[in-house]
Design a protein around this motif. Structure first.
Motif: not given
Length: 451
Positions: A305, A320-322, A354, A356, A358
């Motif tokens: 991030s 940032y996706e997460g 993008v 991410s 997980s």
């Protein structure tokens, strides 16, 4: 030559086998002489000699004259000498053994034998020290015998000694052959190692022999492969850097020759930074400096991030996706550099990136996706190799020598992970990094990042 042979592994093991076989042979003979499993010994002196003399006289009496010579020859032994003579030469001694033999003959065979004389000859050979003279039809049967004290090795006959010798030689020969089979791979490994010092490009050595030797051969093959790959990569990086440095150097020379140095200061500085970046990238790849960094725990989500925020501040279209709070045990600077390289690639070839992160099935998954043209499926594996660029003729990316993804791969594999490149629909590329569960934080680390 022999001394050199005994300094080898084969010579030393053969020596050990030979000495142990000889010691076993001697010990076996000693035990056989002490604990002989044969039947009980014959009757004590003088009864064996007395029975032989009585049976010999009886046989000679009943045999024809022409057969007596053969009987005499057949009855001879080391401790029982026989002669049929006209004029015997009598001994004059009368020792204790002679008296015992005379008493035994008189008490047991006195009525069967003619008048006989038993004397001691005083010979050094105890096996023929006693003389028995017996008349036989005008001639005299002379018998020389004696008390053969128990010879400890009298049962070790030639067949037995030959069998033991053959057994020891066979064991030594088979052992030497087995040792030769074991040391053969070592000899070949030594030959390969010596040849490797002269010729780097060689075939791998066969992994054969015992498991320890196979491990050594495998380690040698891996070492040879790593050294060969390292030398090839060094050659390639020198060629790539020298080629890419020509452009900024030529541009700087032309600018200086034009006499406009005061107007091109910014351009010169940019070219110097470009050259520094190329050299630093090549040196970093070859040295593997990131391996020297100590591992520590960090929040992978927070790192990604923060990295995206820094790129966004420079005007990049990145997101940032997460979620944060992903404890990860790693080398922070190395992971930072790997993700930075992937983001740089995405922003260079696309307009939006993008990122991410997980946790999927006990593993950490980091994706860096862009909306660029992507990579042809048949070239995906190629772009992960050092110094590979899809279009080297354009050299559109300043400072690139084709090491960005290679460095990412080295860093990820150093963390026991793997990197995958896949096409993104409808267009673009996804660089996926997968770290194993061993890189996860334990529950105590989860509590640490929850605070």
């Amino acid at each position: 030559m022999m001394l050199r042979f005994f300094t080898t592994t084969l010579g030393q093991i053969v020596s050990i086998i030979a000495v142990s076989s000889a010691a076993t042979f001697l010990l076996f003979i000693l035990l056989l002489s002490i604990f002989d499993p044969t039947p009980p010994p014959p009757p004590p002196w003088p009864w064996p000699a007395a029975y032989r003399i009585a049976m010999l006289v009886e046989t000679m009496r009943s045999a024809p004259d022409e057969a007596r010579a053969a009987i005499v020859a057949g009855a001879r032994r080391i401790d029982f000498s026989i002669a049929l003579t006209q004029t015997p030469r009598a001994c004059n001694g009368l020792g204790q053994d002679a008296q015992k033999l005379q008493s035994a003959l008189q008490s047991k065979f006195g009525d069967m034998l003619p008048t006989f004389t038993i004397r001691s000859c005083g010979s050094d050979d105890h096996a023929t020290d006693i003389q028995a003279l017996l008349p036989l039809e005008g001639r005299t049967l002379e018998v020389l015998t004696g008390d053969t004290k128990a010879d400890r090795f009298f049962r070790l006959t030639l067949p037995l000694m030959s069998t033991l010798s053959f057994l020891c030689v066979a064991i030594a020969a088979m052992s030497a052959w087995a040792v030769w089979r074991v040391t053969g791979p070592l000899r070949r490994l030594a030959h390969k190692a010596d040849a490797f010092g002269r010729d780097i490009v060689m075939e791998s050595i066969d992994e054969e022999g015992p498991i320890e030797i196979r491990r050594v051969a495998r380690a040698f093959n891996l070492m040879q492969e790593r050294i060969t790959r390292s030398l090839r990569e060094r050659t390639r990086v020198l060629a790539a850097v020298s080629h890419d440095l020509r452009t900024p150097l030529t541009r700087m020379r032309l600018q200086l020759q034009a006499g406009q140095a005061e107007n091109v200061r910014a351009k010169l500085l940019r070219d110097i930074d470009l050259m520094h970046s190329m050299v630093a990238s090549a040196v970093s790849f070859l040295s593997g400096a990131f391996l020297e960094e100590e591992k520590e725990w960090l929040d992978l989500g927070a790192l990604l991030s923060t990295l995206c925020d820094e790129f966004e501040e420079t005007g990049a279209n990145i997101q940032y996706e997460g979620h944060e709070g992903i404890p990860f045990f790693c080398r922070p600077n190395a992971i930072h550099r790997a993700v930075t390289n992937l983001i740089d690639n995405g922003l260079h070839f696309g307009s939006r990136v993008v990122v991410s992160a997980s946790i999927e099935q006990d593993r950490v998954v980091v994706d860096v996706a862009d909306d660029g043209p992507g990579v042809p499926t048949h070239r995906i594996e190629d772009v992960l190799q050092p110094f590979v660029r899809l279009d080297p003729s354009r050299s559109s990316r300043s400072g690139s020598v084709g090491l960005g993804l290679s460095i990412v791969k080295e860093i990820v594999e150093a963390h026991q992970g793997q990197i995958e490149l896949r096409q993104r629909e409808p267009n673009g590329l996804i660089a996926r990094i997968i770290f194993p569960s061993s890189a996860f934080a334990r529950p105590t680390m989860d509590a640490h990042f929850a605070r």
